[in-house]
Design an enzyme around this catalytic site. Structure first.
Site, short mmCIF file in Angstrom:
data_model
loop_
_atom_site.label_atom_id
_atom_site.label_comp_id
_atom_site.label_asym_id
_atom_site.label_seq_id
_atom_site.Cartn_x
_atom_site.Cartn_y
_atom_site.Cartn_z
N ARG A 24 0.17 15.06 82.82
CA ARG A 24 -1.02 15.42 82.06
C ARG A 24 -1.57 14.18 81.34
O ARG A 24 -0.80 13.29 80.96
CB ARG A 24 -0.67 16.51 81.05
CG ARG A 24 -1.75 17.55 80.88
CD ARG A 24 -1.25 18.73 80.11
NE ARG A 24 -1.07 18.40 78.70
CZ ARG A 24 -0.49 19.22 77.84
NH1 ARG A 24 0.00 20.38 78.25
NH2 ARG A 24 -0.38 18.89 76.58
N ARG B 59 5.88 14.22 83.27
CA ARG B 59 4.71 15.04 83.59
C ARG B 59 3.50 14.17 83.87
O ARG B 59 3.49 12.99 83.57
CB ARG B 59 4.37 15.95 82.39
CG ARG B 59 5.25 17.12 82.27
CD ARG B 59 4.72 18.26 81.43
NE ARG B 59 3.88 17.94 80.29
CZ ARG B 59 3.68 18.78 79.28
NH1 ARG B 59 4.28 19.96 79.28
NH2 ARG B 59 2.90 18.46 78.30
N LYS C 291 7.13 25.58 76.13
CA LYS C 291 6.36 26.67 75.52
C LYS C 291 5.39 27.31 76.51
O LYS C 291 5.38 28.54 76.64
CB LYS C 291 5.57 26.00 74.39
CG LYS C 291 5.06 26.83 73.31
CD LYS C 291 4.64 25.95 72.11
CE LYS C 291 4.12 24.58 72.44
NZ LYS C 291 2.69 24.47 72.75
N ARG D 223 2.07 13.02 69.32
CA ARG D 223 2.14 14.49 69.31
C ARG D 223 3.44 14.97 68.68
O ARG D 223 3.46 15.97 67.97
CB ARG D 223 1.97 15.04 70.72
CG ARG D 223 0.49 15.05 71.16
CD ARG D 223 0.30 15.04 72.66
NE ARG D 223 0.93 16.16 73.31
CZ ARG D 223 1.53 16.09 74.51
NH1 ARG D 223 1.57 14.94 75.17
NH2 ARG D 223 2.08 17.15 75.04
N ARG E 88 -0.54 26.23 64.44
CA ARG E 88 0.18 24.97 64.54
C ARG E 88 0.34 24.30 63.19
O ARG E 88 0.94 23.25 63.11
CB ARG E 88 -0.62 24.04 65.44
CG ARG E 88 0.16 23.50 66.62
CD ARG E 88 -0.84 22.74 67.46
NE ARG E 88 -0.24 21.92 68.46
CZ ARG E 88 -0.04 22.29 69.72
NH1 ARG E 88 -0.31 23.51 70.11
NH2 ARG E 88 0.45 21.44 70.58
P1 ADP Z 1 1.82 20.46 73.70
O1 ADP Z 1 2.38 21.49 72.77
O2 ADP Z 1 2.75 20.06 74.79
O3 ADP Z 1 1.23 19.27 72.97
P2 ADP Z 1 -0.57 22.10 74.13
O4 ADP Z 1 -1.26 22.42 75.40
O5 ADP Z 1 -0.06 23.23 73.29
O6 ADP Z 1 0.61 21.10 74.51
O7 ADP Z 1 -1.54 21.22 73.20
C1 ADP Z 1 -2.21 20.08 73.69
C2 ADP Z 1 -3.22 19.54 72.65
O8 ADP Z 1 -4.20 20.55 72.38
C3 ADP Z 1 -2.64 19.19 71.28
O9 ADP Z 1 -2.11 17.88 71.25
C4 ADP Z 1 -3.87 19.36 70.37
O10 ADP Z 1 -4.71 18.22 70.45
C5 ADP Z 1 -4.60 20.52 71.00
N1 ADP Z 1 -4.23 21.83 70.39
C6 ADP Z 1 -3.59 22.86 71.02
N2 ADP Z 1 -3.40 23.89 70.18
C7 ADP Z 1 -3.94 23.51 68.99
C8 ADP Z 1 -4.06 24.11 67.71
N3 ADP Z 1 -3.56 25.34 67.46
N4 ADP Z 1 -4.67 23.42 66.73
C9 ADP Z 1 -5.17 22.20 66.94
N5 ADP Z 1 -5.08 21.55 68.11
C10 ADP Z 1 -4.48 22.19 69.13
#
Ligand code: ADP
Length: 184
Positions: free
Chosen positions: A127, A125, A13, A138, A86
């Site tokens: 991270r 990865r 994404k 997740r 989300r």
């Molecule tokens: P990924 O989709 O690979 O988990 P992201 O960078 O999109 O990576 O998200 C990492 C973390 O950031 C999530 O596990 C969550 O804790 C937080 N996060 C990101 N976007 C949202 C959102 N829209 N609502 C709530 N938490 C979010």
């Protein structure tokens, strides 16, 4: 105009959003990146988000919606939302913000990748939240919270489902075609 990119963790994404935004001159808003940045800077939002990020849980809807709302402005720009909404509650926030700023939600692109491939990609990865136990968390959060969002947008006729396996450029081309933006 607003485009939304949805996909499970590891679906590519963030990579695809950055490519698409650069190519088409869109404003890329990644809530994951905004939260990680806020955390690094030690802002109140960053301090609130830290525990959620570490545990692979969703940061509270109001907090994340406020981060997006601060950046969404009326006008001719196209916003590419990466990682927001989300869940269905966040989608309601977005619909309100879009109405207030007079932006249409044009399409929702879903990057579809089988779970076995996601786990393989994420384990490679570096991270902090890519630890095996947190990856499982997740993925579970995605299935429970984010998957229902897909039906929500499908029912509105906005969903564009993209096959997310293959080279980065190949997937990029599929997204462009699905949005009617031509080929890379
Ligand atoms: P990924 O989709 O690979 O988990 P992201 O960078 O999109 O990576 O998200 C990492 C973390 O950031 C999530 O596990 C969550 O804790 C937080 N996060 C990101 N976007 C949202 C959102 N829209 N609502 C709530 N938490 C979010």
């Amino acid at each position: 105009m607003i485009l939304v990119l949805v996909g499970p963790p590891g679906s590519g994404k963030g990579t695809q959003a950055a490519l698409l935004a650069a190519r088409c001159g869109m404003i890329h808003l990644s809530t994951g990146e905004l939260l990680r940045e806020a955390r690094l800077r030690g802002t109140p939002v960053g301090r609130e988000a830290a525990a959620y990020l570490d545990e692979g849980r969703l940061v509270p809807d109001d907090t994340v919606a406020a981060l997006v709302a601060q950046r969404l402005r009326p006008g001719p720009a196209t916003y590419l939302l990466d990682g927001f909404p989300r869940n269905v509650e966040q989608a309601a926030h977005l619909e309100r913000m879009a109405a207030e700023t007079r932006h249409a939600i044009e399409a929702v692109v879903l990057l579809d990748v089988p779970e076995a491939e996601l786990v393989r990609r994420l384990t490679g990865r570096a991270r902090a939240d890519d630890d095996p136990a947190i990856i499982q968390k997740r993925l579970a959060v995605y299935v429970r919270e984010t998957a229902p969002l897909i039906d929500h947008y499908d029912a509105k006729g906005l969903l564009r489902r993209i096959h997310g396996r293959g080279a980065v450029k190949t997937v990029h081309g599929r997204i462009l075609r699905a949005l009617g933006l031509g080929r890379a």
